[in-house]
Structure formats: C-alpha cells, structure tokens
Design an enzyme around this catalytic site. Sequence first.
Site, PDB file in Angstrom:
ATOM      1  N   TYR A  56      66.712  41.972  67.555  1.00 30.19           N
ATOM      2  CA  TYR A  56      65.904  43.089  67.047  1.00 30.19           C
ATOM      3  C   TYR A  56      65.635  42.912  65.556  1.00 30.19           C
ATOM      4  O   TYR A  56      66.551  43.039  64.725  1.00 30.19           O
ATOM      5  CB  TYR A  56      66.594  44.436  67.306  1.00 30.19           C
ATOM      6  CG  TYR A  56      66.890  44.702  68.761  1.00 30.19           C
ATOM      7  CD1 TYR A  56      66.044  44.237  69.772  1.00 30.19           C
ATOM      8  CD2 TYR A  56      68.007  45.426  69.151  1.00 30.19           C
ATOM      9  CE1 TYR A  56      66.315  44.469  71.112  1.00 30.19           C
ATOM     10  CE2 TYR A  56      68.282  45.667  70.491  1.00 30.19           C
ATOM     11  CZ  TYR A  56      67.433  45.177  71.456  1.00 30.19           C
ATOM     12  OH  TYR A  56      67.702  45.413  72.776  1.00 30.19           O
ATOM     13  N   HIS A 120      71.570  38.424  76.588  1.00 30.21           N
ATOM     14  CA  HIS A 120      70.328  39.184  76.367  1.00 30.21           C
ATOM     15  C   HIS A 120      69.121  38.617  77.135  1.00 30.21           C
ATOM     16  O   HIS A 120      68.671  37.515  76.863  1.00 30.21           O
ATOM     17  CB  HIS A 120      70.024  39.193  74.861  1.00 30.21           C
ATOM     18  CG  HIS A 120      69.083  40.269  74.443  1.00 30.21           C
ATOM     19  ND1 HIS A 120      68.815  40.533  73.121  1.00 30.21           N
ATOM     20  CD2 HIS A 120      68.334  41.163  75.156  1.00 30.21           C
ATOM     21  CE1 HIS A 120      67.950  41.521  73.037  1.00 30.21           C
ATOM     22  NE2 HIS A 120      67.639  41.914  74.258  1.00 30.21           N
TER      23      HIS A 120
HETATM   24  P1  NAD Z   1      62.918  54.353  74.254  1.00 31.57           P
HETATM   25  O1  NAD Z   1      62.589  54.872  75.578  1.00 31.57           O
HETATM   26  O2  NAD Z   1      64.175  54.758  73.642  1.00 31.57           O
HETATM   27  O3  NAD Z   1      61.667  54.658  73.335  1.00 31.57           O
HETATM   28  C1  NAD Z   1      61.653  54.413  71.997  1.00 31.57           C
HETATM   29  C2  NAD Z   1      60.365  55.041  71.432  1.00 31.57           C
HETATM   30  O4  NAD Z   1      60.437  56.444  71.653  1.00 31.57           O
HETATM   31  C3  NAD Z   1      60.224  54.825  69.950  1.00 31.57           C
HETATM   32  O5  NAD Z   1      58.866  54.650  69.668  1.00 31.57           O
HETATM   33  C4  NAD Z   1      60.721  56.138  69.368  1.00 31.57           C
HETATM   34  O6  NAD Z   1      60.151  56.416  68.108  1.00 31.57           O
HETATM   35  C5  NAD Z   1      60.257  57.109  70.412  1.00 31.57           C
HETATM   36  N1  NAD Z   1      61.037  58.348  70.429  1.00 31.57           N
HETATM   37  C6  NAD Z   1      62.377  58.512  70.537  1.00 31.57           C
HETATM   38  N2  NAD Z   1      62.694  59.805  70.501  1.00 31.57           N
HETATM   39  C7  NAD Z   1      61.534  60.498  70.355  1.00 31.57           C
HETATM   40  C8  NAD Z   1      61.202  61.869  70.253  1.00 31.57           C
HETATM   41  N3  NAD Z   1      62.124  62.824  70.309  1.00 31.57           N
HETATM   42  N4  NAD Z   1      59.900  62.195  70.129  1.00 31.57           N
HETATM   43  C9  NAD Z   1      58.927  61.252  70.080  1.00 31.57           C
HETATM   44  N5  NAD Z   1      59.177  59.929  70.183  1.00 31.57           N
HETATM   45  C10 NAD Z   1      60.469  59.559  70.316  1.00 31.57           C
HETATM   46  O7  NAD Z   1      62.865  52.762  74.394  1.00 31.57           O
HETATM   47  P2  NAD Z   1      63.619  51.596  73.720  1.00 31.57           P
HETATM   48  O8  NAD Z   1      63.746  51.802  72.259  1.00 31.57           O
HETATM   49  O9  NAD Z   1      62.950  50.400  74.247  1.00 31.57           O
HETATM   50  O10 NAD Z   1      65.059  51.617  74.377  1.00 31.57           O
HETATM   51  C11 NAD Z   1      66.166  52.189  73.756  1.00 31.57           C
HETATM   52  C12 NAD Z   1      67.177  51.154  73.326  1.00 31.57           C
HETATM   53  O11 NAD Z   1      67.662  50.455  74.464  1.00 31.57           O
HETATM   54  C13 NAD Z   1      66.687  50.044  72.381  1.00 31.57           C
HETATM   55  O12 NAD Z   1      66.699  50.483  71.045  1.00 31.57           O
HETATM   56  C14 NAD Z   1      67.672  48.959  72.647  1.00 31.57           C
HETATM   57  O13 NAD Z   1      68.871  49.206  71.939  1.00 31.57           O
HETATM   58  C15 NAD Z   1      67.934  49.118  74.146  1.00 31.57           C
HETATM   59  N6  NAD Z   1      67.072  48.220  74.947  1.00 31.57           N
HETATM   60  C16 NAD Z   1      67.599  47.027  75.326  1.00 31.57           C
HETATM   61  C17 NAD Z   1      66.830  46.143  76.036  1.00 31.57           C
HETATM   62  C18 NAD Z   1      67.427  44.810  76.418  1.00 31.57           C
HETATM   63  O14 NAD Z   1      68.602  44.601  76.209  1.00 31.57           O
HETATM   64  N7  NAD Z   1      66.686  43.900  76.967  1.00 31.57           N
HETATM   65  C19 NAD Z   1      65.515  46.435  76.380  1.00 31.57           C
HETATM   66  C20 NAD Z   1      65.008  47.684  76.003  1.00 31.57           C
HETATM   67  C21 NAD Z   1      65.813  48.568  75.297  1.00 31.57           C
END
Ligand code: NAD
Length: 317
Positions: A56, A120
């Site tokens: 990231y 990952h």
């Molecule tokens: P998410 O569903 O958490 O969405 C993130 C988005 O939603 C961002 O744009 C954020 O600004 C927005 N958001 C969050 N809260 C909000 C609110 N209250 N109002 C409006 N917008 C809001 O998706 P993500 O970030 O992809 O997933 C969460 C976490 O999971 C990542 O940060 C990561 O740590 C993990 N992840 C891991 C993998 C992997 O290991 N391959 C893949 C995806 C995600």
Amino acid sequence: MHYRQLGRTGLKVSVLSYGASPLGNAFRPIDEGEGIRTVRTALDLGINFLDTSPHYGVTRSETVLGRALQGVPRESYHLATKLGQYGEGHFDFSAARVATSFNESCRRLGTDYIDVLHCHDIEFADHNQIVNETLPAMIKLREAGRVGHLGLTGLPLKVFPSILDRVPDGTVEAVLSFCRYCLNDTGLEALLPYLQKKGVGVINASATGMGLLTGRGGPDWHPAPPAIKAGCRRAVEYCASVGADITSLALQFAVHHPGIATTLVGTASPDNIRKNVAAIEAPIDFELMAKVLAVLQPIHNHNFTRGRPENRDALIP
Ligand code: NAD
C-alpha cells in the site's frame, strides 16, 4: 463495539476493523496528520485489529501506521501485515524475500511482532511456490515467535481451497477476502462452511466494494466492468433519494454476518471512522436493506477477477 473470535487463533477481534490502505494514498492523496488521527480515533472507539501491507503506497501505509501507533501499548491492538506484493505488478513470493520483507515491515511499524502475517494476493502466485516455499518460510517466523498466525489474501475465492487443501490444517489460520461479501456480491458465503470446518478465521474487506458503494464512487483504477459500476451507482442514488447513507448500510450488512469475524474498512478521515463505528452500532433498517438489495439484484454476484489464468474464478461480468 462487539468482538468475535478469529477462527482458532485465539484473537478476539472487533467486528469492524481498520484497513490502512488509504494511508498509502490508495484512494486519494491524504494528509498524514489526518491519517494518524483516524487510526487513533479507531482505537479509541474500540477497533482493535489493524491491517496493512508493504504494497500500500509502496511502504507508505506501513510507515504512517507505524507513526500512528507510536506510544500506543502494543498489547492493546492486533496488527496484520502482508508479504509477496510490493507495488503495482511487483510480486516476490520467494523464501528469501519472506524474511527480509517481514523485518522491513516490523521496522516501519515499530514492532518486533506481527499478529497475522498474510501472503498477499495469491491469485498472482504459482501455488506450488506458495505451498513449497513461501508458507514454509512464514512458518519459520511463527515458530520463532515473531508472528502469531499465518493468513492468505486474494480476490478469487478459489485460491483459498487451492492452498488449504494442500497443507495440514492449522498451517493457515486466517483468510482475507475482499469485495466478495457486500451488498452486491455475497459469493464468499458459499465458502464459509468449508473455512469453518478447516478452523480458518474469516476477515472480510471492501464491504463498500472498494468505494463503489460510497457517495464518491470507486477510484479511477477500480477494476469492475461498467455494468457493475452502474449497478452500484443505482443503489447509491436510491439511498440518496430516500435520505439514507449507503456506506453505513454496506458496513451494517457485512458486520451482521456471524460467520465473518471482522470487516475491514479503509478511511483516512476521523469523521468517517466515527460515522462507520456509529453505523455498525445502530439498529439496522432491514426494510431499507431489502429495498437496496432489490436495486442491486440485476448485478448480484456479478464479479470481476484477476491473477494467473488457473487462479481466476469463473466470471459473471
Ligand atoms: P472499503 O470498502 O473500506 O472502502 C474504502 C473507501 O470507502 C475509501 O474511498 C474511503 O474513503 C471510503 N469510505 C470509508 N468510510 C466512508 C464513509 N463513512 N463515508 C464515505 N466514504 C467512506 O475498501 P478497502 O479500503 O478496499 O478495504 C478496506 C481495507 O481492507 C483496506 O484498507 C485494506 O487494509 C484491506 N484490503 C485488503 C485487500 C487484500 O489484502 N488483497 C484487498 C482489499 C482491501
């Protein structure tokens, strides 16, 4: 905040947890101070599971998270990071990289212990290498007491049994699946009985479909085909038209499933993390949820895939 057991790890994790990819500017350039305040707010609100990766922001997320955690008692939170992916298209699942990657992550995070260490995005890996080389090197870290538990992450669901069927039970103790248990795609549900039988804890991520179920919509790089983006936009617009918040509903939907230990949410805004915690603690409007699920029905379980051809799920575009 409620807490659930993460499989057989013994970790009791908050049902909503913090995903640190935004600290690496995954969705937009962020202000570091805001990012740090967001992590502190998450911890203050009872979130005790934090997820990051050297991928990231090519180490930036780990660095900023490390700064945010300075002075926070190490035993007050569980920390997960990953190895194998280091920036767009850069993968290295070799045994030699496992040890160096782990040590570099620890240095950035200001710790010498990682609670959950994931391999990952294994859809991009040769699974023979994961079984014969990567996992054995990760097991050495666990045996040395540097890592609590080992996990796998991936987008296609088939990658999990592909590895779990080839290693003794207990080798892999957690999986992180994303975009596959949310209002528009519940594909992960079919895998839950298998994972439960194997004693593997389930971490769900991207309940908003990596931003598709938010007012701002997904980022430019979002890999979903136009039909899925348009379908999610209809649900966002429907919620806006009745004065409801789609992101709150999306998080409530994911957190409600008892078979999922925790759902990660990513944000670099203290206000958003406060809003998200308030949402999962509020009663669910099941009537509204049914209406939104109906709006999403035409694209339900339509997905996108990626990785090596042999690791891709069959696609409903
Ligand atoms: P998410 O569903 O958490 O969405 C993130 C988005 O939603 C961002 O744009 C954020 O600004 C927005 N958001 C969050 N809260 C909000 C609110 N209250 N109002 C409006 N917008 C809001 O998706 P993500 O970030 O992809 O997933 C969460 C976490 O999971 C990542 O940060 C990561 O740590 C993990 N992840 C891991 C993998 C992997 O290991 N391959 C893949 C995806 C995600």
